[in-house]
Design an enzyme around this catalytic site. Structure first.
Site, mmCIF file in Angstrom:
data_model
loop_
_atom_site.group_PDB
_atom_site.id
_atom_site.type_symbol
_atom_site.label_atom_id
_atom_site.label_comp_id
_atom_site.label_asym_id
_atom_site.label_seq_id
_atom_site.Cartn_x
_atom_site.Cartn_y
_atom_site.Cartn_z
ATOM 1 N N LYS A 1 0.854 -1.178 0.000
ATOM 2 C CA LYS A 1 0.000 0.000 0.000
ATOM 3 C C LYS A 1 0.895 1.234 0.000
ATOM 4 O O LYS A 1 1.811 1.354 0.827
ATOM 5 C CB LYS A 1 -0.888 0.021 1.241
ATOM 6 C CG LYS A 1 -1.897 -1.113 1.316
ATOM 7 C CD LYS A 1 -3.141 -0.784 0.538
ATOM 8 C CE LYS A 1 -4.246 -1.783 0.782
ATOM 9 N NZ LYS A 1 -5.489 -1.443 0.052
ATOM 10 N N ASP B 1 -0.360 -0.458 -4.537
ATOM 11 C CA ASP B 1 -1.755 -0.023 -4.569
ATOM 12 C C ASP B 1 -1.827 1.379 -3.992
ATOM 13 O O ASP B 1 -1.583 1.586 -2.807
ATOM 14 C CB ASP B 1 -2.617 -0.984 -3.749
ATOM 15 C CG ASP B 1 -4.098 -0.623 -3.787
ATOM 16 O OD1 ASP B 1 -4.462 0.330 -4.485
ATOM 17 O OD2 ASP B 1 -4.885 -1.313 -3.112
ATOM 18 N N GLU C 1 -2.198 -0.386 -8.712
ATOM 19 C CA GLU C 1 -3.656 -0.328 -8.625
ATOM 20 C C GLU C 1 -4.116 1.115 -8.430
ATOM 21 O O GLU C 1 -3.586 1.833 -7.581
ATOM 22 C CB GLU C 1 -4.164 -1.178 -7.454
ATOM 23 C CG GLU C 1 -3.976 -2.664 -7.632
ATOM 24 C CD GLU C 1 -4.553 -3.450 -6.469
ATOM 25 O OE1 GLU C 1 -5.597 -3.024 -5.918
ATOM 26 O OE2 GLU C 1 -3.961 -4.471 -6.105
ATOM 27 N N ASP D 1 -9.334 -0.705 -9.924
ATOM 28 C CA ASP D 1 -9.953 -1.264 -8.724
ATOM 29 C C ASP D 1 -11.207 -0.458 -8.391
ATOM 30 O O ASP D 1 -12.317 -0.815 -8.795
ATOM 31 C CB ASP D 1 -8.948 -1.231 -7.576
ATOM 32 C CG ASP D 1 -9.482 -1.852 -6.298
ATOM 33 O OD1 ASP D 1 -10.666 -2.236 -6.260
ATOM 34 O OD2 ASP D 1 -8.726 -1.969 -5.320
ATOM 35 N N LYS E 1 -13.353 -7.617 -6.645
ATOM 36 C CA LYS E 1 -13.707 -7.792 -5.239
ATOM 37 C C LYS E 1 -15.202 -8.066 -5.148
ATOM 38 O O LYS E 1 -16.012 -7.125 -5.197
ATOM 39 C CB LYS E 1 -13.326 -6.551 -4.431
ATOM 40 C CG LYS E 1 -11.835 -6.261 -4.426
ATOM 41 C CD LYS E 1 -11.517 -4.971 -3.695
ATOM 42 C CE LYS E 1 -10.013 -4.732 -3.658
ATOM 43 N NZ LYS E 1 -9.665 -3.436 -3.040
#
Length: 382
Positions: free
Chosen positions: A188, A218, A244, A269, A296
């Protein structure tokens, strides 16, 4: 032919009888909602803030004649991200439980759940309902899809997730993931100092080449239109697999340009969230032409909706992988079994969130050597 309607005293079983005997047997459903607040083991940093707790809701379904066989699904919207993270969420759940009592299991397995129950704007509830129904259909044993993963004969390669934090915290996570056998790490980025983030990526690349360790990052939409190109150029030197959602969703022209020209392959995403019609999914992917998309089920509206994204992606040669969204082990189990139904020859999946909480639901899900396993000898706690 004369038909009689017989109703038992509890008004739960209806039999239609004719001269040749019983022609149809109808069993009503029962359902309940259980709220559970998950506690993170650490301050989980993202570009949208720090997470310490997460509320989730378990939807339980059973037939009135078999109250001990229960299907369970999880609805766990994410603050600031899920369309159904809203004041109406719990009232919608209660409304659903009342409506479910009007159906039997076979009806529910055949109808369009999204339209019949008005769940277009409630993707996590739709995911929970799909999961609970499949679990109930299969005997209430947490078997959502019957496959080699559930049988313990196959595992799913996953990436090791590294959360944002200070340099020491992120470095400790990286070292632990490498010691645990992960060959794909996802970091992240976007919440702490960018120079520090680059330094951490550089330290990994000094030790491991891209052939040895795959790196994903991400940004959760953290980059601005003014700095995104500069930051992507800086990140290119670290041989990243993908990034992402570098910018916030909804900036179609800029995102199309990024998907086409970025030195690092773009994975969409948040850009997918809230798009519920197949035609709109096709239009988005044809317009943006992203190298990758992240799927997701909790945020997209369940398995059917995710299948639609896969179909749309493969029609434009966009690759994909599946990721959990901070569910408890109830939701993670369903997503893992669904993922195991797919052809996973391309990439590790994003299913490593089961170890985040101090009070998760005990389950047979186990991570070892960079893979997610289902160990049937371990019991569920509920």
């Amino acid at each position: 032919m004369l038909i009689f309607l017989l109703l038992n005293k509890n008004e739960t079983v209806i039999c239609f009888i004719c001269t040749k005997g019983i022609s149809y047997f109808y069993i009503k459903m029962k359902s309940s909602i259980q709220k559970h607040t998950l506690q993170f083991k650490f301050d989980a940093g993202t570009s949208r803030g720090v997470l310490r707790t997460k509320d989730t809701w378990f939807l339980k379904l059973w037939e009135t004649t078999k109250p001990k066989i229960v299907g369970v699904g999880e609805a766990g919207p994410l603050a600031g991200l899920s369309p159904d993270y809203c004041p109406q969420f719990e009232s919608k759940l209660m409304e659903l439980t009342e409506k479910l009592n009007e159906f039997d299991l076979m009806d529910l397995l055949q109808i369009n759940l999204k339209d019949v129950f008005g769940l277009s704007d409630f993707p996590s509830i739709l995911f929970a309902l799909e999961t609970a129904l499949l679990d109930l259909k299969n005997g209430g044993q947490k078997m959502v899809f019957e496959n080699f993963f559930y049988a313990g004969k196959a595992s799913i390669p996953i990436n090791g997730l590294v959360w944002m934090g200070d340099r020491q915290f992120m470095t400790e996570q990286i070292e632990q993931k490498l010691a645990d056998g992960f060959t794909c790490l996802k970091l992240k980025i976007g919440a702490i100092d960018f120079e520090t983030e680059c330094s951490i990526l550089a330290s990994i690349r000094q030790r491991y080449s891209a052939k040895e360790i795959t790196l994903r990052v991400d940004a959760n939409g953290a980059f601005s239109s003014e700095d995104v190109w500069t930051k992507l150029d800086r990140l290119e030197k670290y041989d990243l697999h993908s990034i992402e959602q570098p910018i916030k969703p909804g900036q179609m022209e800029l995102m199309a340009d990024l998907c086409k020209k970025s030195p690092i392959p773009i994975a969409l995403d948040e850009e997918l969230i809230g798009i519920t019609q197949m035609a709109d999914k096709v239009t988005l992917l044809e317009t943006l032409q992203p190298p990758y998309i992240i799927l997701k089920p909790t945020l997209l509206g369940g398995f059917k909706a995710t299948d639609e994204w896969i179909t749309a992606a493969e029609n434009v040669n966009t690759k994909w992988w599946i990721t959990s969204a901070l569910e408890s082990n109830i939701g993670l189990n369903a997503i893992a079994q669904y993922t195991a139904e797919k052809d996973l020859k391309y990439f590790p999946q994003g299913l490593g969130t089961g170890q985040l909480y101090t009070n998760n639901i005990a389950s047979p899900l186990v991570i070892s050597e960079g893979k997610l396993h289902y160990r049937s000898q371990i019991s569920w706690s509920q």
